[in-house]
Design a protein around this motif. Structure first.
Motif, PDB file in Angstrom:
ATOM      1  N   HIS A 107      15.139   3.942   9.087  1.00  0.00           N
ATOM      2  CA  HIS A 107      15.838   3.563  10.319  1.00  0.00           C
ATOM      3  C   HIS A 107      16.704   2.322  10.191  1.00  0.00           C
ATOM      4  CE1 HIS A 107      12.007   5.533  12.051  1.00  0.00           C
ATOM      5  NE2 HIS A 107      12.943   6.449  11.815  1.00  0.00           N
ATOM      6  N   HIS A 162       9.992   2.516   8.333  1.00  0.00           N
ATOM      7  CA  HIS A 162      11.100   2.109   9.212  1.00  0.00           C
ATOM      8  C   HIS A 162      12.255   1.532   8.382  1.00  0.00           C
ATOM      9  CE1 HIS A 162      13.296   0.239  12.512  1.00  0.00           C
ATOM     10  NE2 HIS A 162      13.318  -0.869  11.790  1.00  0.00           N
ATOM     11  N   VAL A 181       7.803   0.588  14.731  1.00  0.00           N
ATOM     12  CA  VAL A 181       8.718  -0.550  14.567  1.00  0.00           C
ATOM     13  C   VAL A 181       9.921  -0.418  15.507  1.00  0.00           C
ATOM     14  CG1 VAL A 181      10.081  -1.907  12.948  1.00  0.00           C
ATOM     15  CG2 VAL A 181       7.967  -0.811  12.188  1.00  0.00           C
ATOM     16  N   CYS A 182      10.471   0.803  15.562  1.00  0.00           N
ATOM     17  CA  CYS A 182      11.609   1.025  16.460  1.00  0.00           C
ATOM     18  C   CYS A 182      11.226   0.708  17.901  1.00  0.00           C
ATOM     19  CB  CYS A 182      12.086   2.477  16.368  1.00  0.00           C
ATOM     20  SG  CYS A 182      13.097   2.810  14.918  1.00  0.00           S
ATOM     21  N   CYS A 215       8.249   5.903  15.825  1.00  0.00           N
ATOM     22  CA  CYS A 215       8.205   4.779  14.895  1.00  0.00           C
ATOM     23  C   CYS A 215       7.741   3.536  15.651  1.00  0.00           C
ATOM     24  CB  CYS A 215       9.580   4.571  14.274  1.00  0.00           C
ATOM     25  SG  CYS A 215       9.675   3.103  13.249  1.00  0.00           S
TER      26      CYS A 215
HETATM   27 ZN   LIG Z   1      11.863   2.767  12.995  1.00  0.00          ZN
END
Ligand SMILES: [Zn+2]
Length: 165
Positions: free
Chosen positions: A47, A43, A7-8, A5
């Motif tokens: 997440h 995300h 974004v993570c 991911c």
């Molecule tokens: Zn993420």
């Protein structure tokens, strides 16, 4: 192998999460951090929930705590009124206070999550230690007034049997 991911793994992840939680549009965020809208929304969907849930429950816990404080203050006040009415042998007044107290205890029970909100809530409430404490206090306070005590005792039995009038 699952795709990582973006974004993570983003160095500004915390800021992105905070912005998502505060309701900022995915598209604007994606543009600002040079990410694709689809990865930001994926995300957010996959997440973010754990972090978000933790925040919400923290908030809820605080709201609940202040609600509980207020209810407990009201209960204290009702108990004082109840004691006064009982001492003066004012059975009907004591009963009214008691009904209020019962509603407050019910509210307290719901707020603390001790009680189920399903229909058997009243039954559950009337088996709580608080209820028996109040009930015992009432009946013993009325000992010098046998007539009032008999009336109250009868009404309590009705209440416990589920009658609400
Ligand atoms: Zn993420």
């Amino acid at each position: 192998m699952p795709r990582a991911c973006t974004v993570c793994e983003h160095p500004e992840r915390d800021a992105i999460d905070a912005a998502l939680v505060s309701g900022e549009p995915v598209r604007a965020l994606a543009r600002r951090y040079g990410l694709s809208s689809s990865s930001v929304s994926r995300h957010a969907h996959n997440h973010l929930s754990a972090a978000l849930a933790a925040m919400q429950s923290q908030e809820q816990a605080e709201r609940r705590a202040s609600l509980l404080d207020r209810i407990e203050t009201l209960i204290g006040r009702a108990e004082t009124m109840f004691a006064t009415a009982s001492e003066e042998g004012k059975a009907s007044q004591a009963l009214n206070v008691l009904k209020e107290l019962r509603a407050l205890l019910e509210l307290l029970g719901k707020a603390t999550g001790e009680l189920d909100t399903r229909p058997q809530v009243t039954v559950n409430l009337l088996t709580t230690p608080e209820w028996y404490t109040v009930r015992d206090a009432l009946l013993s306070a009325l000992t010098p007034y046998p007539d009032a005590r008999a009336i109250v005792s009868g009404r309590l039995l009705e209440l416990e049997a589920g009658e609400t009038t």
